[in-house]
Scaffold this motif. Structure first.
Motif, mmCIF file in Angstrom:
data_model
loop_
_atom_site.group_PDB
_atom_site.id
_atom_site.type_symbol
_atom_site.label_atom_id
_atom_site.label_comp_id
_atom_site.label_asym_id
_atom_site.label_seq_id
_atom_site.Cartn_x
_atom_site.Cartn_y
_atom_site.Cartn_z
ATOM 1 N N UNK A 145 -1.235 -20.758 -6.939
ATOM 2 C CA UNK A 145 -1.129 -19.499 -8.151
ATOM 3 C C UNK A 145 -0.799 -18.331 -7.432
ATOM 4 N N UNK A 146 -1.418 -17.839 -6.396
ATOM 5 C CA UNK A 146 -1.260 -16.601 -5.697
ATOM 6 C C UNK A 146 0.177 -16.513 -5.356
ATOM 7 N N UNK A 147 0.924 -17.620 -4.921
ATOM 8 C CA UNK A 147 2.266 -17.262 -4.612
ATOM 9 C C UNK A 147 3.068 -17.103 -6.072
ATOM 10 N N UNK A 148 2.801 -17.692 -7.068
ATOM 11 C CA UNK A 148 3.443 -17.562 -8.435
ATOM 12 C C UNK A 148 3.273 -16.066 -8.856
ATOM 13 N N UNK A 149 1.962 -15.708 -8.682
ATOM 14 C CA UNK A 149 1.631 -14.248 -9.191
ATOM 15 C C UNK A 149 2.677 -13.139 -8.267
ATOM 16 N N UNK A 150 2.446 -13.470 -7.040
ATOM 17 C CA UNK A 150 3.374 -12.561 -6.196
ATOM 18 C C UNK A 150 4.938 -12.560 -6.467
ATOM 19 N N UNK A 151 5.413 -13.963 -6.720
ATOM 20 C CA UNK A 151 6.863 -13.855 -6.951
ATOM 21 C C UNK A 151 7.116 -13.198 -8.219
ATOM 22 N N UNK A 152 6.384 -13.339 -9.243
ATOM 23 C CA UNK A 152 6.655 -12.751 -10.707
ATOM 24 C C UNK A 152 6.518 -11.268 -10.255
ATOM 25 N N UNK B 146 0.789 -1.196 0.145
ATOM 26 C CA UNK B 146 -0.097 0.142 -0.045
ATOM 27 C C UNK B 146 0.727 1.237 -0.170
ATOM 28 N N UNK B 147 1.939 1.105 0.583
ATOM 29 C CA UNK B 147 2.829 2.416 0.614
ATOM 30 C C UNK B 147 3.629 2.305 -0.963
ATOM 31 N N UNK B 148 4.119 1.136 -1.206
ATOM 32 C CA UNK B 148 4.680 1.219 -2.487
ATOM 33 C C UNK B 148 4.304 -0.080 -3.233
ATOM 34 N N UNK B 149 3.634 0.261 -4.426
ATOM 35 C CA UNK B 149 3.186 -0.838 -4.976
ATOM 36 C C UNK B 149 3.964 -1.748 -5.594
ATOM 37 N N UNK B 150 5.018 -1.262 -6.099
ATOM 38 C CA UNK B 150 6.020 -2.096 -7.171
ATOM 39 C C UNK B 150 7.165 -2.355 -6.133
ATOM 40 N N UNK B 151 6.949 -2.518 -4.813
ATOM 41 C CA UNK B 151 8.039 -2.833 -3.862
ATOM 42 C C UNK B 151 8.270 -4.550 -4.130
ATOM 43 N N UNK B 152 9.374 -4.702 -4.358
ATOM 44 C CA UNK B 152 9.982 -6.280 -4.443
ATOM 45 C C UNK B 152 9.750 -7.003 -3.384
ATOM 46 N N UNK B 153 10.189 -6.647 -2.475
ATOM 47 C CA UNK B 153 10.197 -7.051 -0.962
ATOM 48 C C UNK B 153 8.848 -7.355 -0.347
ATOM 49 N N UNK B 154 7.957 -6.544 -0.618
ATOM 50 C CA UNK B 154 6.786 -6.852 -0.259
ATOM 51 C C UNK B 154 5.901 -7.996 -0.987
ATOM 52 N N UNK B 155 6.086 -8.006 -2.450
ATOM 53 C CA UNK B 155 5.715 -9.183 -3.275
ATOM 54 C C UNK B 155 6.195 -10.330 -2.699
ATOM 55 N N UNK B 156 7.432 -10.303 -2.383
ATOM 56 C CA UNK B 156 8.291 -11.623 -2.293
ATOM 57 C C UNK B 156 7.540 -12.118 -0.722
ATOM 58 N N UNK B 157 7.402 -11.306 0.104
ATOM 59 C CA UNK B 157 6.821 -11.462 1.460
ATOM 60 C C UNK B 157 5.579 -12.440 1.176
ATOM 61 N N UNK B 158 4.780 -11.500 0.422
ATOM 62 C CA UNK B 158 3.318 -11.968 0.204
ATOM 63 C C UNK B 158 3.227 -13.406 -0.409
ATOM 64 N N UNK B 159 4.251 -13.671 -1.532
ATOM 65 C CA UNK B 159 4.306 -15.002 -2.011
ATOM 66 C C UNK B 159 5.057 -16.073 -1.292
ATOM 67 N N UNK B 160 5.579 -15.564 -0.058
ATOM 68 C CA UNK B 160 6.181 -16.651 0.877
ATOM 69 C C UNK B 160 4.980 -17.308 1.737
ATOM 70 N N UNK B 161 4.254 -16.162 2.054
ATOM 71 C CA UNK B 161 3.157 -16.765 2.887
ATOM 72 C C UNK B 161 1.918 -17.350 2.019
ATOM 73 N N UNK B 162 1.911 -17.116 0.954
ATOM 74 C CA UNK B 162 0.898 -17.925 0.161
ATOM 75 C C UNK B 162 1.503 -19.180 -0.184
ATOM 76 N N UNK B 163 2.546 -19.295 -0.483
ATOM 77 C CA UNK B 163 3.320 -20.581 -0.826
ATOM 78 C C UNK B 163 3.061 -21.496 0.334
ATOM 79 N N UNK B 164 3.539 -21.036 1.836
ATOM 80 C CA UNK B 164 3.307 -21.665 2.888
ATOM 81 C C UNK B 164 1.792 -22.246 3.035
ATOM 82 N N UNK B 165 0.923 -21.394 2.658
ATOM 83 C CA UNK B 165 -0.307 -21.829 2.718
ATOM 84 C C UNK B 165 -0.951 -22.637 1.418
ATOM 85 N N UNK B 166 0.023 -23.057 0.686
ATOM 86 C CA UNK B 166 -0.301 -23.909 -0.568
ATOM 87 C C UNK B 166 -1.381 -23.157 -1.628
ATOM 88 N N UNK B 167 -1.072 -21.867 -1.704
ATOM 89 C CA UNK B 167 -1.840 -21.045 -2.785
ATOM 90 C C UNK B 167 -0.640 -20.919 -3.945
#
Length: 328
Positions: free
Chosen positions: A175-182, A152-173
């Motif tokens: 597709x959501x994880x792949x989108x965030x990592x990309x 929300x603070x910076x939409x293209x923040x790589x670290x924010x997307x990486x963290x989001x993908x990490x959480x979604x990967x742990x939750x076995x999501x």
């Protein structure tokens, strides 16, 4: 002698004089207050400047992993000013390394709050670090919340997307994880942590060729000795799934060489794959390292039984053709 009559001051003139007098006092008080506030602000600015000098030195020691020295310098910075964002961040990192997680998070939260007073908004790096701490403690909802706050603070923040993908990967999501990592890779092209996580998803979803392509892109940007043991293991698994055993064996061997004894589960995965390929001596080395680190590891005991059976089977087959296997 004739006395002159005294000068009479009219009530109207008297009130005006009094009003001017009162106004003068009020103005004086205002100027005095402004002067005090200015002096106080000047002292605060000086204190913050001094604190930043201490915290800058602390950052150098933190980078060198000299945590005791870093803690003393950050404490001195905070003694001068509680408004030093870097001092709170540094103290948080030191306390996290020392295992004082609650206090570490409290300081990191304070650093994020202070950064929020900046006209450009809160520092997303600090918010992501808070999320990483939450993830490490198993607070996945909290980690996802911080990832979204950083974005929300910076939409293209790589670290924010990486963290989001990490959480979604742990939750076995997946597709959501792949989108965030990309999205993370779109913001930061060379991002080994994200590229390895993405390769893991491709590998577990039956797309070894895509996993290899992702790892190749990562390895093209670094020296071979900088590639992690996890990346080598993933490459070995992908080559194995593609039927390229020679390349798979080489990668597994490299994974074993790069791994530390603390990477117990990785060593066990390497050993198990080496058993499948008949590389029993190499598997025994990996298994021995894992058992020395964690003698009671049940997974290691299971692989030990598997390895013993493989040695027995190989010995039996060798004796049938007149070849005696040396004692391991």
């Amino acid at each position: 002698m004739r006395l002159l009559p005294s000068k009479v001051i009219s009530p109207k003139v008297g009130r005006a004089a009094v009003d001017r007098y009162i106004s003068g006092i009020g103005l004086g008080l205002l100027l005095l207050g402004a002067g005090c506030r200015g002096l106080r602000a000047e002292r605060q600015t000086h204190a913050l400047s001094t604190a930043r000098q201490w915290s800058l030195r602390g950052s150098d020691f933190l980078q060198q992993e000299k945590y005791g020295d870093a803690e003393n310098l950050f404490a001195e910075a905070l003694r001068h000013s509680q408004a030093d964002e870097r001092a709170h961040w540094g103290m948080a990192e030191v306390l996290w390394e020392q295992g004082d997680e609650d206090q570490a998070i409290a300081h990191m939260e304070q650093a994020a709050v202070i950064s929020g007073a900046n006209p450009r908004g809160a520092n997303p790096d600090l918010i992501v670090r808070l999320g990483e701490m939450a993830f490490a403690r198993g607070d996945y909802a909290g980690a996802l919340k911080q990832a979204d706050a950083a974005l929300s603070s910076q939409r293209d923040h790589g670290g924010g997307w990486a963290l989001r993908g990490k959480v979604l990967q742990h939750q076995s999501d997946w597709e959501g994880a792949k989108f965030s990592f990309h999205r993370a890779l779109a913001a930061q092209e060379h991002y080994p942590e994200v590229q390895i996580a993405l390769a893991e998803i491709y590998q577990t979803s039956g797309r070894p060729q895509r996993a290899l392509a992702t790892l190749d892109a990562m390895m093209d940007a670094v020296q071979e000795d900088e590639v992690s043991s996890t990346a080598w293991l993933l490459r070995g698994q992908a080559f194995a799934d593609l039927g390229q055993q020679r390349d798979a064996k080489l990668c597994l061997r490299q994974a074993s060489l790069n791994a530390t004894d603390e990477e117990c589960e990785l060593l066990l995965k390497v050993a198990e794959k080496q058993i499948d390929f008949g590389e029993l001596a190499e598997a025994r080395v990996c298994l021995g390292r894992a058992l020395r680190h964690d003698p009671n590891n049940q997974n290691a005991r299971r692989i030990q039984e598997q390895l013993d059976l493989s040695f027995q089977s190989f010995t039996s087959k060798s004796s049938l053709i007149g070849f005696e296997l040396p004692t391991p």
